[in-house]
Design an enzyme around this catalytic site. Structure first.
Site, PDB file in Angstrom:
ATOM      1  N   GLU A 293       0.317 -24.641  -0.956  1.00  0.00           N
ATOM      2  CA  GLU A 293      -0.093 -25.950  -1.451  1.00  0.00           C
ATOM      3  C   GLU A 293      -0.860 -26.705  -0.375  1.00  0.00           C
ATOM      4  O   GLU A 293      -0.547 -26.585   0.816  1.00  0.00           O
ATOM      5  CB  GLU A 293       1.133 -26.757  -1.892  1.00  0.00           C
ATOM      6  CG  GLU A 293       1.895 -26.081  -3.037  1.00  0.00           C
ATOM      7  CD  GLU A 293       3.107 -26.889  -3.496  1.00  0.00           C
ATOM      8  OE1 GLU A 293       3.369 -27.945  -2.881  1.00  0.00           O
ATOM      9  OE2 GLU A 293       3.778 -26.472  -4.455  1.00  0.00           O
ATOM     10  N   HIS A 316       2.689 -30.688  -7.839  1.00  0.00           N
ATOM     11  CA  HIS A 316       4.058 -30.782  -7.298  1.00  0.00           C
ATOM     12  C   HIS A 316       4.591 -32.214  -7.447  1.00  0.00           C
ATOM     13  O   HIS A 316       5.045 -32.842  -6.487  1.00  0.00           O
ATOM     14  CB  HIS A 316       4.092 -30.364  -5.827  1.00  0.00           C
ATOM     15  CG  HIS A 316       5.442 -29.890  -5.375  1.00  0.00           C
ATOM     16  ND1 HIS A 316       5.619 -28.976  -4.375  1.00  0.00           N
ATOM     17  CD2 HIS A 316       6.699 -30.225  -5.789  1.00  0.00           C
ATOM     18  CE1 HIS A 316       6.906 -28.749  -4.188  1.00  0.00           C
ATOM     19  NE2 HIS A 316       7.585 -29.501  -5.046  1.00  0.00           N
ATOM     20  N   GLY A 318       7.035 -33.043  -9.869  1.00  0.00           N
ATOM     21  CA  GLY A 318       8.240 -33.032 -10.694  1.00  0.00           C
ATOM     22  C   GLY A 318       9.202 -34.161 -10.381  1.00  0.00           C
ATOM     23  O   GLY A 318       9.775 -34.775 -11.274  1.00  0.00           O
ATOM     24  N   GLY A 319       9.379 -34.444  -9.104  1.00  0.00           N
ATOM     25  CA  GLY A 319      10.295 -35.505  -8.699  1.00  0.00           C
ATOM     26  C   GLY A 319       9.591 -36.778  -8.284  1.00  0.00           C
ATOM     27  O   GLY A 319      10.222 -37.676  -7.711  1.00  0.00           O
TER      28      GLY A 319
END
Length: 438
Positions: A293, A316, A318-319
């Site tokens: 990444e 990235h 998701g959170g």
């Protein structure tokens, strides 16, 4: 003994301590809290900054990761560092950390830290494995609906000026089967949300887990892959999960099914997934994590999945919700503060989890010895021989791998006895770090 470990003289008499029913506890301080320096990187939650500043620490905050040379220079003089996923705390970087006591990973993963080397240096690592569970589960639910209706492709077409009103290969998710690989905190929440939308839920986990709702466990990963209309991955990054979903596993999935990966980038063989999407074996995919990444936002992202049909690619996130980042900030900042101030290592990643009950506020004669040492025979005997002439109120010891952790509350009369204990414990050949909290 350094000035940081010197304490004020302690009253010899303990009568007042014994003749009170006050249940308040004394806040331990390792030394003047203003001497503690904390480096926070990658724009961690403002709540974390607030908690650590209120603890009295010197906090240096950066919105982005630092380049390696700058990081090495900064880490030489700090007692704690907070990072997210982009900062790499390798052995090379950590070897320059002269004062570092603890690392806070304000995220789920800790693979960006050399955990074993950190432990060998007496550096305790914390993370927040569950605070963003709801955020990830909600993202996956959204992706299931988006994939079933091909909304990613329709949106892109509309932005390109193309009107393409179709219903072919677009479905409701009600009655469809969701297969969850990894039935932990995220997986269980995802299952509950999916059932509330009318989906059937099956799951596979290597550990025996109690089913929630109407979900059921699959006997094997192969069984789950062959039955599910949607497969969502929620496993950690381990040697066993690397390339867990490759060409063979994808071929077992139903033709026209969907794959979602919001776990770790190394779990799926990207090239195999891209081929299955282009061939039409899979009807779509949603991917939030990648084997490699970018270190910073901006152009330059490359992947075989780019421009695959009905494929949702996210960076990235998701959170990455305000709620999740706030909860992560609170949890990790409190873990850092507790470890520095009282020695508690509960929820540590690379240390044994130890804690002692708090010392009553009226007890002014008790100090806490915190020691990290090599996990070899005979060390506890040495420590207990040193403490044999003192009243040890309580103690705890545990080990994880090659490193052991020891805590003891000891009654002393004055600072000369503190000096004596400290100097004898630190003189042990197996000693890694010893601290005195009072």
């Amino acid at each position: 003994m350094s000035d940081a470990l010197k304490v004020q003289s302690i009253p010899v008499s303990r009568r007042d301590s014994f003749n009170t029913r006050d249940t308040r506890t004394r806040n331990l301080k390792p030394f003047n809290s203003g001497d503690i320096k904390v480096l926070l990187l990658e724009n961690v939650s403002a709540k974390a900054v607030d908690i650590l500043k209120k603890a009295g620490y010197q906090v240096e905050f950066h919105t982005k990761a630092l380049d390696k040379d700058t990081l090495i220079e900064k880490i030489k003089d700090v007692h704690a560092i907070g990072i997210r996923s982009k900062t790499k705390l390798t052995e090379e970087v950590l070897s320059h950390a002269n004062k570092l006591l603890t690392i806070g990973c304000f995220c789920i993963g800790t693979n960006q830290v050399d955990l074993s080397y950190a432990a060998s240096r007496g550096i305790c690592v914390f993370n927040s494995p569950f605070s963003n569970s709801r955020s990830v589960a909600e993202l996956v639910i959204a992706e299931i609906i988006l994939l079933a209706r091909q909304l990613g492709d329709r949106s892109r077409e509309m932005h390109d000026g193309v009107w393409n009103k179709v219903s072919k290969s677009c479905y409701e998710i009600r009655g469809k089967t969701l297969g969850i690989v990894g039935y932990g905190h995220i997986g269980t929440q995802l299952g509950v949300l999916a059932e509330s939308l009318g989906m059937q839920v099956i799951w596979y986990d290597i550990l025996p887990v109690m089913p929630i709702g109407m979900s059921r466990a699959a006997d094997s990963l192969d069984e789950l892959l062959s039955e599910a209309d949607f497969v969502s991955l929620h496993v950690p990054e381990t040697p066993e999960t690397k390339n867990m979903i490759g060409e063979r596993e994808i071929s077992l999935m139903k033709k026209g099914s969907y794959l979602i990966n919001a776990s770790r980038g190394t779990v799926v063989v990207i090239e195999a997934l891209a081929e299955a999407l282009k061939s039409g074996h899979l009807a779509g995919a949603a991917v939030d994590v990648y084997p490699s990444e970018p270190l910073a936002n901006g152009p330059g992202f490359e992947s075989a999945l780019r421009n695959c049909p009905n494929t949702l690619l996210t960076p990235h996130i998701g959170g990455s919700t305000e709620e999740a980042q706030r909860m992560i900030g609170i949890e990790v900042a409190n873990s850092i503060s507790k470890y520095i101030n009282s020695g508690g290592s509960v929820n540590a990643v690379n240390f044994a989890e130890c804690d002692l009950r708090a010392i009553p506020e009226t007890d002014l004669t008790t100090i806490r010895i915190v020691n990290v040492h090599q996990n070899v025979p005979g060390v506890l005997k040495q420590i207990n021989n040193i403490l044999a002439d003192y009243n040890v109120n309580k103690q705890i010891s545990d080990s994880k791998g090659d490193v052991a952790y020891f805590m003891a509350d000891v009654t002393v009369n004055d600072h000369s006895e503190i000096n004596a204990i400290y100097e004898q414990v630190t003189a042990m050949n197996e000693n890694i770090i010893t601290r005195v909290l009072f």
